[in-house]
Design an enzyme around this catalytic site. Structure first.
Site, PDB file in Angstrom:
ATOM      1  N   ASP A 188     -43.512 -14.631  48.433  1.00 33.96           N
ATOM      2  CA  ASP A 188     -44.132 -15.625  49.437  1.00 33.96           C
ATOM      3  C   ASP A 188     -44.889 -14.853  50.353  1.00 33.96           C
ATOM      4  OD1 ASP A 188     -44.542 -18.200  50.831  1.00 33.96           O
ATOM      5  OD2 ASP A 188     -43.019 -17.399  52.247  1.00 33.96           O
ATOM      6  N   SER A 189     -45.724 -15.651  51.242  1.00 32.11           N
ATOM      7  CA  SER A 189     -46.539 -14.902  52.385  1.00 32.11           C
ATOM      8  C   SER A 189     -45.406 -14.345  53.200  1.00 32.11           C
ATOM      9  CB  SER A 189     -47.349 -15.617  53.090  1.00 32.11           C
ATOM     10  OG  SER A 189     -46.684 -16.637  53.511  1.00 32.11           O
ATOM     11  N   TYR A 205     -50.951 -16.809  55.635  1.00 34.46           N
ATOM     12  CA  TYR A 205     -51.863 -16.681  54.501  1.00 34.46           C
ATOM     13  C   TYR A 205     -52.876 -17.935  54.646  1.00 34.46           C
ATOM     14  CZ  TYR A 205     -49.917 -13.304  51.348  1.00 34.46           C
ATOM     15  OH  TYR A 205     -49.495 -12.129  50.578  1.00 34.46           O
ATOM     16  N   GLY A 206     -52.197 -18.956  55.488  1.00 34.53           N
ATOM     17  CA  GLY A 206     -53.282 -20.358  55.220  1.00 34.53           C
ATOM     18  C   GLY A 206     -54.382 -20.258  56.080  1.00 34.53           C
ATOM     19  N   CYS A 221     -44.938 -19.919  47.054  1.00 31.72           N
ATOM     20  CA  CYS A 221     -45.996 -20.258  48.163  1.00 31.72           C
ATOM     21  C   CYS A 221     -46.833 -21.087  47.954  1.00 31.72           C
ATOM     22  CB  CYS A 221     -46.371 -18.672  48.564  1.00 31.72           C
ATOM     23  SG  CYS A 221     -47.679 -18.915  49.881  1.00 31.72           S
ATOM     24  N   ASN A 222     -46.973 -22.293  48.152  1.00 31.90           N
ATOM     25  CA  ASN A 222     -48.067 -23.137  48.003  1.00 31.90           C
ATOM     26  C   ASN A 222     -49.258 -22.900  48.214  1.00 31.90           C
ATOM     27  OD1 ASN A 222     -46.519 -26.372  47.823  1.00 31.90           O
ATOM     28  ND2 ASN A 222     -45.479 -24.879  49.125  1.00 31.90           N
ATOM     29  N   THR A 223     -49.452 -22.019  49.299  1.00 30.38           N
ATOM     30  CA  THR A 223     -51.126 -21.471  49.556  1.00 30.38           C
ATOM     31  C   THR A 223     -51.122 -20.514  48.478  1.00 30.38           C
ATOM     32  OG1 THR A 223     -50.247 -21.786  51.760  1.00 30.38           O
ATOM     33  CG2 THR A 223     -52.195 -20.495  51.390  1.00 30.38           C
ATOM     34  N   GLU A 268     -41.466 -17.728  60.934  1.00 29.33           N
ATOM     35  CA  GLU A 268     -41.409 -16.097  60.935  1.00 29.33           C
ATOM     36  C   GLU A 268     -40.880 -15.595  61.801  1.00 29.33           C
ATOM     37  OE1 GLU A 268     -42.752 -13.865  58.450  1.00 29.33           O
ATOM     38  OE2 GLU A 268     -42.599 -15.750  57.123  1.00 29.33           O
ATOM     39  N   CYS A 289     -45.160 -26.564  52.079  1.00 29.10           N
ATOM     40  CA  CYS A 289     -45.332 -25.094  52.509  1.00 29.10           C
ATOM     41  C   CYS A 289     -43.964 -24.739  52.334  1.00 29.10           C
ATOM     42  CB  CYS A 289     -45.778 -25.079  53.639  1.00 29.10           C
ATOM     43  SG  CYS A 289     -45.612 -23.264  54.364  1.00 29.10           S
ATOM     44  N   THR A 290     -43.341 -23.764  51.683  1.00 28.56           N
ATOM     45  CA  THR A 290     -42.047 -23.275  51.572  1.00 28.56           C
ATOM     46  C   THR A 290     -41.409 -22.739  52.701  1.00 28.56           C
ATOM     47  OG1 THR A 290     -42.898 -21.161  50.760  1.00 28.56           O
ATOM     48  CG2 THR A 290     -42.455 -22.553  48.887  1.00 28.56           C
ATOM     49  N   HIS A 291     -42.252 -22.664  53.899  1.00 27.79           N
ATOM     50  CA  HIS A 291     -41.195 -22.319  55.073  1.00 27.79           C
ATOM     51  C   HIS A 291     -40.687 -23.534  55.746  1.00 27.79           C
ATOM     52  CE1 HIS A 291     -43.931 -18.694  55.190  1.00 27.79           C
ATOM     53  NE2 HIS A 291     -43.014 -18.371  56.437  1.00 27.79           N
TER      54      HIS A 291
HETATM   55  N1  DGL Z   1     -44.951 -20.303  52.510  1.00 26.71           N
HETATM   56  C1  DGL Z   1     -46.529 -20.561  52.532  1.00 26.71           C
HETATM   57  C2  DGL Z   1     -46.578 -21.801  51.585  1.00 26.71           C
HETATM   58  O1  DGL Z   1     -45.982 -22.170  51.121  1.00 26.71           O
HETATM   59  C3  DGL Z   1     -46.943 -20.429  53.964  1.00 26.71           C
HETATM   60  C4  DGL Z   1     -48.482 -19.952  53.766  1.00 26.71           C
HETATM   61  C5  DGL Z   1     -48.867 -19.258  55.064  1.00 26.71           C
HETATM   62  O2  DGL Z   1     -48.568 -18.003  55.244  1.00 26.71           O
HETATM   63  O3  DGL Z   1     -49.771 -19.565  55.631  1.00 26.71           O
HETATM   64  O4  DGL Z   1     -48.000 -22.257  51.924  1.00 26.71           O
END
Ligand code: DGL
Length: 257
Positions: A12-13, A44-45, A75-77, A154, A186-188
């Site tokens: 993940d990011s 990452y978004g 990570c969805n992104t 984060e 988003c997994t966060h």
């Molecule tokens: N956990 C990431 C997701 O699922 C976060 C992306 C990010 O870092 O912006 O999209």
């Protein structure tokens, strides 16, 4: 070493993918796991698709160098930006991605909008647009880009004033009358599920895709004859691109939430 006893790699990011990993551990406690969070480069978004692709390929290379039998892009992104490219480049290893769990939310058939919380990149990419297209007749789908929320998480803010204030302000943007259900794209965000319920009310269903992703991973391992036959409890190793004790201890804390 027998391929079946190799670890499953998670990426993940940052710390978000741990919400998927904790569900997967519940489902397959005997597997071994290697988690890599790229907190140094999060979020990452807000990056370009090309940047996210490059970072995702680097992360996958790291996991492969550790010796893994399957990879979960938790990570969805990164999934939106790179899953097709990854699968066509790494043909010999199963790569599992994640996408907003729209289907179960639409199937609840509740009055009001289905709000999809995600990064702006996830919501802009073709994967989400195809998903939205599929369900647009059945529900009022309201995409809600949540810039800044990944940074709060984060930083370890998963409850209390900062995150609740953020959410209260954010939901003012959903002009479309009532919220029927919320999808965490988003997994966060599963780490702030409690805060979301506090702000919106306990009666609003808040849905995330980690359970579905974990079950899908299990099926893929089964189909490829890669399930670990050993019954004893597996191991979890967590790596992060940030050279900081704090991020590793936050990671273990979130994993056990
Ligand atoms: N956990 C990431 C997701 O699922 C976060 C992306 C990010 O870092 O912006 O999209």
């Amino acid at each position: 070493m027998d391929k079946k006893s190799l670890s499953i790699g998670f990426f993940d990011s940052g710390v978000g993918g741990l919400s998927v990993l904790r569900e997967t551990i519940k489902l397959m406690p005997n597997e071994n796991y290697i988690y890599f969070g790229d907190s140094k480069n999060a979020p990452y978004g807000v990056k370009t698709v090309e940047e996210v692709q490059k970072l995702t390929f680097n992360a996958v290379e790291f996991l492969l160098s550790e010796g893994v039998k399957a990879i979960v892009i938790a990570c969805n992104t990164a999934t939106s930006a790179a899953i097709e490219e990854l699968r066509s480049f790494y043909k010999d290893i199963p790569i599992i991605g994640i996408e907003p769990a729209l289907k179960p939310a639409v199937e609840l058939n509740r009055e009001g909008a289905v709000v999809i919380m995600a990064t702006s990149m996830t919501l802009a990419e073709k994967k989400f647009n195809a998903l939205q297209e599929k369900y647009k007749e059945e529900a009022n789908i309201a995409p809600l880009p949540c810039g800044g929320l990944v940074e709060l998480i984060e930083g370890g803010n998963v409850e209390g004033e900062p995150v609740e204030n953020y959410l209260r302000e954010k939901f003012k943007e959903v002009k479309s009358h009532r919220v029927g259900a919320v999808v965490l794209g988003c997994t966060h965000y599963p780490f702030v599920k409690g805060a979301i319920s506090k702000v919106l009310g306990e009666d609003i269903p808040v849905i995330d895709g980690s359970d579905g992703t974990s079950r899908h991973l299990k099926k893929v391992l089964e189909d490829n004859n890669l399930l670990n036959p050993h019954g004893s409890k597996g191991t979890v190793s967590i790596y992060n691109s940030l050279d900081s004790e704090a991020i590793i201890s936050l990671s273990y804390k979130l994993l056990n939430l």
